[in-house]
Design a protein around this motif. Sequence first.
Motif, PDB file in Angstrom:
ATOM      1  N   GLY A  33       0.934  -1.423  -0.140  1.00  8.66           N
ATOM      2  CA  GLY A  33       0.494  -0.216   0.043  1.00  8.66           C
ATOM      3  C   GLY A  33       0.918   1.235  -0.102  1.00  8.66           C
ATOM      4  O   GLY A  33       0.510   1.774  -0.513  1.00  8.66           O
ATOM      5  N   SER A  34       1.442   1.337   0.957  1.00  9.87           N
ATOM      6  CA  SER A  34       2.982   2.173   1.187  1.00  9.87           C
ATOM      7  C   SER A  34       3.511   2.824  -0.133  1.00  9.87           C
ATOM      8  O   SER A  34       3.846   3.553  -0.551  1.00  9.87           O
ATOM      9  N   LEU A  35       3.913   1.643  -0.881  1.00 10.80           N
ATOM     10  CA  LEU A  35       5.095   1.602  -1.920  1.00 10.80           C
ATOM     11  C   LEU A  35       4.121   1.726  -3.384  1.00 10.80           C
ATOM     12  O   LEU A  35       4.496   2.531  -4.289  1.00 10.80           O
ATOM     13  N   THR A  36       2.679   1.569  -3.493  1.00  9.15           N
ATOM     14  CA  THR A  36       1.516   2.299  -4.226  1.00  9.15           C
ATOM     15  C   THR A  36       1.514   3.312  -4.763  1.00  9.15           C
ATOM     16  O   THR A  36       1.083   4.396  -5.334  1.00  9.15           O
ATOM     17  N   LEU A  37       1.631   3.712  -3.057  1.00  6.61           N
ATOM     18  CA  LEU A  37       0.759   5.269  -2.879  1.00  6.61           C
ATOM     19  C   LEU A  37       1.589   6.365  -3.657  1.00  6.61           C
ATOM     20  O   LEU A  37       1.941   7.373  -3.753  1.00  6.61           O
ATOM     21  N   ALA A  39       4.295   5.203  -5.338  1.00  3.89           N
ATOM     22  CA  ALA A  39       4.729   5.201  -6.741  1.00  3.89           C
ATOM     23  C   ALA A  39       3.394   6.279  -7.531  1.00  3.89           C
ATOM     24  O   ALA A  39       3.929   7.075  -8.312  1.00  3.89           O
ATOM     25  N   LEU A  40       1.987   6.007  -7.204  1.00  2.00           N
ATOM     26  CA  LEU A  40       0.789   7.183  -7.226  1.00  2.00           C
ATOM     27  C   LEU A  40       1.249   8.377  -7.325  1.00  2.00           C
ATOM     28  O   LEU A  40       0.729   9.128  -7.913  1.00  2.00           O
ATOM     29  N   ARG A  41       2.133   8.461  -6.283  1.00  2.00           N
ATOM     30  CA  ARG A  41       2.660  10.565  -6.117  1.00  2.00           C
ATOM     31  C   ARG A  41       2.934  10.740  -7.608  1.00  2.00           C
ATOM     32  O   ARG A  41       2.873  11.933  -7.448  1.00  2.00           O
ATOM     33  N   GLU A  42       4.078   9.847  -7.924  1.00  2.00           N
ATOM     34  CA  GLU A  42       4.722  10.740  -9.080  1.00  2.00           C
ATOM     35  C   GLU A  42       4.049  10.848 -10.094  1.00  2.00           C
ATOM     36  O   GLU A  42       4.516  12.024 -10.708  1.00  2.00           O
ATOM     37  N   ASN A  48       0.693  -2.052 -15.512  1.00  5.09           N
ATOM     38  CA  ASN A  48       1.447  -3.468 -15.900  1.00  5.09           C
ATOM     39  C   ASN A  48       2.977  -1.189 -15.323  1.00  5.09           C
ATOM     40  O   ASN A  48       4.241  -2.036 -14.974  1.00  5.09           O
ATOM     41  N   GLU A  49       2.843  -0.245 -15.491  1.00  4.22           N
ATOM     42  CA  GLU A  49       4.075   0.493 -14.935  1.00  4.22           C
ATOM     43  C   GLU A  49       3.630   0.734 -14.212  1.00  4.22           C
ATOM     44  O   GLU A  49       4.965   0.300 -13.255  1.00  4.22           O
ATOM     45  N   LEU A  50       2.683   0.788 -12.996  1.00  2.00           N
ATOM     46  CA  LEU A  50       2.665   0.710 -11.347  1.00  2.00           C
ATOM     47  C   LEU A  50       3.145  -0.738 -11.234  1.00  2.00           C
ATOM     48  O   LEU A  50       4.644  -0.440 -10.156  1.00  2.00           O
ATOM     49  N   ARG A  51       3.258  -1.887 -11.589  1.00  2.00           N
ATOM     50  CA  ARG A  51       3.387  -3.175 -10.974  1.00  2.00           C
ATOM     51  C   ARG A  51       5.043  -2.716 -11.304  1.00  2.00           C
ATOM     52  O   ARG A  51       5.981  -3.526 -10.496  1.00  2.00           O
ATOM     53  N   ARG A  52       5.956  -2.541 -12.756  1.00  2.00           N
ATOM     54  CA  ARG A  52       7.455  -2.283 -12.559  1.00  2.00           C
ATOM     55  C   ARG A  52       7.581  -1.186 -11.963  1.00  2.00           C
ATOM     56  O   ARG A  52       9.143  -2.026 -11.240  1.00  2.00           O
ATOM     57  N   ARG A  53       6.923  -0.256 -10.954  1.00  2.84           N
ATOM     58  CA  ARG A  53       7.329   0.459  -9.969  1.00  2.84           C
ATOM     59  C   ARG A  53       7.482   0.168  -9.066  1.00  2.84           C
ATOM     60  O   ARG A  53       8.663   0.421  -8.305  1.00  2.84           O
ATOM     61  N   VAL A  54       6.714  -0.387  -8.619  1.00  4.62           N
ATOM     62  CA  VAL A  54       6.959  -1.222  -7.455  1.00  4.62           C
ATOM     63  C   VAL A  54       7.203  -2.587  -7.488  1.00  4.62           C
ATOM     64  O   VAL A  54       6.549  -3.403  -7.520  1.00  4.62           O
ATOM     65  N   ASP A  55       8.225  -3.171  -7.909  1.00  8.82           N
ATOM     66  CA  ASP A  55       9.831  -3.842  -7.936  1.00  8.82           C
ATOM     67  C   ASP A  55       9.213  -4.714  -6.812  1.00  8.82           C
ATOM     68  O   ASP A  55       9.269  -4.493  -5.581  1.00  8.82           O
ATOM     69  N   GLY A  56       8.603  -6.507  -7.732  1.00  9.52           N
ATOM     70  CA  GLY A  56       8.469  -7.649  -6.356  1.00  9.52           C
ATOM     71  C   GLY A  56       7.547  -7.960  -6.193  1.00  9.52           C
ATOM     72  O   GLY A  56       6.553  -8.366  -5.436  1.00  9.52           O
ATOM     73  N   VAL A  57       6.570  -6.632  -6.499  1.00  6.21           N
ATOM     74  CA  VAL A  57       4.898  -6.730  -5.940  1.00  6.21           C
ATOM     75  C   VAL A  57       4.418  -7.710  -7.010  1.00  6.21           C
ATOM     76  O   VAL A  57       4.304  -8.119  -7.606  1.00  6.21           O
ATOM     77  N   SER A  58       3.583  -9.286  -6.610  1.00  5.07           N
ATOM     78  CA  SER A  58       3.123  -9.643  -7.963  1.00  5.07           C
ATOM     79  C   SER A  58       1.172  -9.168  -8.010  1.00  5.07           C
ATOM     80  O   SER A  58       0.713  -7.547  -7.986  1.00  5.07           O
ATOM     81  N   GLU A  59       1.325  -8.941  -9.308  1.00  3.99           N
ATOM     82  CA  GLU A  59       0.140  -9.057 -10.531  1.00  3.99           C
ATOM     83  C   GLU A  59      -1.497  -9.163  -9.628  1.00  3.99           C
ATOM     84  O   GLU A  59      -1.827  -8.229  -8.896  1.00  3.99           O
ATOM     85  N   LYS A  60      -2.011 -10.536  -8.686  1.00  2.50           N
ATOM     86  CA  LYS A  60      -2.648 -10.389  -7.737  1.00  2.50           C
ATOM     87  C   LYS A  60      -2.890  -9.335  -6.469  1.00  2.50           C
ATOM     88  O   LYS A  60      -3.079  -8.965  -5.922  1.00  2.50           O
TER      89      LYS A  60
END
Length: 128
Positions: A33-37, A39-42, A48-60
């Motif tokens: 949650g913190s990494l997603t927030l 990344a989206l702050r940027e 898929n862009e978000l998934r690449r930015r938050v390295d290591g998070v699974s799709e699920k």
Amino acid sequence: MTTDGCNEALAYDVFARNCPSREALGHVTGRWGSLTLGALREDTLRFNELRRRVDGVSEKMLSQTLHALERDGLVHREAQQTNPPRVDYRLTPLGRTVADRLMSLIELVEERMPEIAEARREYDGAKG
């Protein structure tokens, strides 16, 4: 205490076992949650862009995280009727406020990592 476990003196009390603010705090401060927030702050990002930015998070896990943050009113999901379909994620005004404060904490931790790394070395050395 109210029936939902919140303190009557405070609108919400995250320290109360059944208060819904505790769940929302978990969505914001959990790793994904913190990494997603952050990344989206940027920028507004596609999945898929978000998934690449938050390295290591699974799709699920990213999908679950985005659903929780959207439900809490922190993230807006916009699906565009294109071929192929396009879905963009961005922070809501509330999400931006939360992400700004969260980034202050993230920046503090990053700045103080040399001290944290040293404390870890000392701790691990004392244990060994």
